[in-house]
Design a protein around this motif. Structure first.
Motif, PDB file in Angstrom:
ATOM      1  N   ILE A   1      -0.013   1.368  11.622  1.00  0.00           N
ATOM      2  CA  ILE A   1       0.645   2.162  10.579  1.00  0.00           C
ATOM      3  C   ILE A   1       1.659   3.079  11.250  1.00  0.00           C
ATOM      4  CG2 ILE A   1       0.300   3.938   8.819  1.00  0.00           C
ATOM      5  CD1 ILE A   1      -2.543   2.768   8.423  1.00  0.00           C
ATOM      6  N   LEU A   2       2.864   3.068  10.748  1.00  0.00           N
ATOM      7  CA  LEU A   2       3.939   3.856  11.329  1.00  0.00           C
ATOM      8  C   LEU A   2       4.185   5.059  10.427  1.00  0.00           C
ATOM      9  CD1 LEU A   2       5.665   3.483  13.873  1.00  0.00           C
ATOM     10  CD2 LEU A   2       7.407   2.395  12.457  1.00  0.00           C
ATOM     11  N   VAL A   3       3.870   6.235  10.928  1.00  0.00           N
ATOM     12  CA  VAL A   3       3.958   7.456  10.116  1.00  0.00           C
ATOM     13  C   VAL A   3       5.281   8.149  10.383  1.00  0.00           C
ATOM     14  CG1 VAL A   3       2.911   9.677   9.582  1.00  0.00           C
ATOM     15  CG2 VAL A   3       1.464   7.710  10.133  1.00  0.00           C
TER      16      VAL A   3
ATOM     17  N   VAL B   1      -8.092  11.860   2.944  1.00  0.00           N
ATOM     18  CA  VAL B   1      -7.175  10.731   3.033  1.00  0.00           C
ATOM     19  C   VAL B   1      -7.597   9.667   2.025  1.00  0.00           C
ATOM     20  CG1 VAL B   1      -6.307   8.894   4.545  1.00  0.00           C
ATOM     21  CG2 VAL B   1      -6.728  11.180   5.474  1.00  0.00           C
ATOM     22  N   PRO B   2      -6.658   9.092   1.289  1.00  0.00           N
ATOM     23  CA  PRO B   2      -7.016   8.050   0.318  1.00  0.00           C
ATOM     24  C   PRO B   2      -7.863   6.954   0.953  1.00  0.00           C
ATOM     25  CG  PRO B   2      -4.724   8.666   0.055  1.00  0.00           C
ATOM     26  CD  PRO B   2      -5.211   9.374   1.273  1.00  0.00           C
TER      27      PRO B   2
ATOM     28  N   ASP C   1      -0.489  12.597   3.025  1.00  0.00           N
ATOM     29  CA  ASP C   1      -1.701  11.853   3.367  1.00  0.00           C
ATOM     30  C   ASP C   1      -1.482  11.010   4.626  1.00  0.00           C
ATOM     31  OD1 ASP C   1      -3.123  12.857   1.222  1.00  0.00           O
ATOM     32  OD2 ASP C   1      -2.519  11.241  -0.132  1.00  0.00           O
ATOM     33  N   GLN C   2      -0.306  10.436   4.740  1.00  0.00           N
ATOM     34  CA  GLN C   2       0.000   9.641   5.926  1.00  0.00           C
ATOM     35  C   GLN C   2       0.016  10.524   7.179  1.00  0.00           C
ATOM     36  OE1 GLN C   2       3.147   6.680   5.616  1.00  0.00           O
ATOM     37  NE2 GLN C   2       3.195   6.925   3.385  1.00  0.00           N
ATOM     38  N   ILE C   3       0.567  11.734   7.058  1.00  0.00           N
ATOM     39  CA  ILE C   3       0.609  12.656   8.183  1.00  0.00           C
ATOM     40  C   ILE C   3      -0.798  13.110   8.549  1.00  0.00           C
ATOM     41  CG2 ILE C   3       1.356  14.961   8.904  1.00  0.00           C
ATOM     42  CD1 ILE C   3       3.970  14.463   7.406  1.00  0.00           C
TER      43      ILE C   3
ATOM     44  N   LEU D   1       0.847  -1.180   0.000  1.00  0.00           N
ATOM     45  CA  LEU D   1       0.000   0.000   0.000  1.00  0.00           C
ATOM     46  C   LEU D   1       0.884   1.230   0.000  1.00  0.00           C
ATOM     47  CD1 LEU D   1      -2.843   1.223   0.235  1.00  0.00           C
ATOM     48  CD2 LEU D   1      -2.592   1.103   2.715  1.00  0.00           C
ATOM     49  N   ASN D   2       0.576   2.161  -0.887  1.00  0.00           N
ATOM     50  CA  ASN D   2       1.339   3.400  -0.985  1.00  0.00           C
ATOM     51  C   ASN D   2       0.416   4.590  -0.791  1.00  0.00           C
ATOM     52  OD1 ASN D   2       3.963   2.241  -1.702  1.00  0.00           O
ATOM     53  ND2 ASN D   2       2.967   1.673  -3.617  1.00  0.00           N
TER      54      ASN D   2
END
Length: 279
Positions: free
Chosen positions: A270-272, A210-211, A39-41, A33-34
């Motif tokens: 999930i590690l941001v 967010v996606p 978006d991750q933040i 997953l990308n």
């Protein structure tokens, strides 16, 4: 080129996978997953809002007024039982007093009739006169005994009435306290629910940017991991499980592309990555 590493469920790549495990036999493997770093933040912002919503739900559930109202309701139930018992006792005494007064009245009337006969001179037989006088004396004693019963019942009734009035006041007092606590609870509800609505609206806005696949993974992990689906990597430590990554895990994270969604080897969240991750 080297052989690509297997992935854990929903895109997590294990940082320390034992050799020899095949992708097609690993039930935790799923395609990579990308998502853009921004978006991750933003996912951390969603997580912060979800934590706040959980806190608000806990606050709503654990308001001190809940225990206060519960305790007061128990007191009220007991007082109402005592109140009914006092009212019943007073009613019973009232009926007993009426019956005793009727008995006194009957004896008094009978004694009055006997006295009237005696005074009229209609009874001339010495024996009848003696019997009549004896009956009048017996009726007088009986009347005295019954009047004592009336007085005793009246005292018990008065005591029951005082008890009933006292309990009436106590019931009213506790009901007032319940109303006050309920009003305070409802005011707290209104304040909390207002903040919940505001936070929920803010979450909807941020989550909407967010996606979808990233948000879906986050929600799934949050449901499994005590309400926390994404955690910041801060100074080489996962803020989800508070464990520091070892050197092998750090090297794996360093080697991951910026848009690759990585997950903590220890807690699977999930590690941001941010500028403060210590990489």
């Amino acid at each position: 080129m080297g052989t690509s590493r297997p992935r854990l469920e929903d895109g997590h790549r294990p940082l320390d996978r034992p050799r020899g495990v095949q992708r097609h036999t690993d039930p935790n493997w799923s395609p990579q997953l990308n998502a853009a770093p921004a978006d991750q933040i933003r996912l951390l912002d969603v997580q912060a809002l979800d934590v706040r919503l959980s806190q608000l739900a806990h606050k709503r559930k654990s308001l001190p007024e809940h225990a206060e109202i519960e305790s007061l309701n128990k007191d009220l139930t007991q007082l109402r039982d005592l109140h009914v018992a006092a009212q019943t006792e007073e009613s019973d005494c009232a009926r007993e007093q009426t019956k005793a007064e009727q008995d006194v009245d009957q004896v008094r009337q009978r004694a009055a009739r006997d006295q009237q006969r005696l005074d009229s001179g209609a009874v001339t037989s010495p024996r009848d006169l003696e019997n009549l006088q004896h009956e009048i004396a017996s009726l007088a004693k009986r009347q005295g005994d019954l009047e004592d019963v009336v007085l005793e019942v009246m005292e018990r009734r008065e005591s029951a009435q005082e008890r009933f009035e006292e309990l009436t006041g106590r019931v009213a007092s506790v009901e007032g306290k319940i109303n006050d606590a309920t009003a305070r609870r409802d005011a707290a509800f209104e304040e909390i629910d207002g903040e919940v609505a505001s936070v929920t609206k803010e979450r909807q806005v941020i989550a909407g940017s967010v996606p979808e696949d990233l948000l879906k993974l986050y929600d799934k992990l949050r449901a499994k991991e005590a309400g926390v689906g994404a955690a910041r990597l801060y100074q080489r430590r996962c803020e989800g499980c508070q464990l520091e990554l070892n050197i092998t895990e750090l090297n794996e994270v360093r080697a991951a592309a910026p848009d690759e969604v990585v997950r903590c080897e220890n807690c699977h969240r999930i590690l941001v990555r941010t500028s403060e991750s210590g990489l």
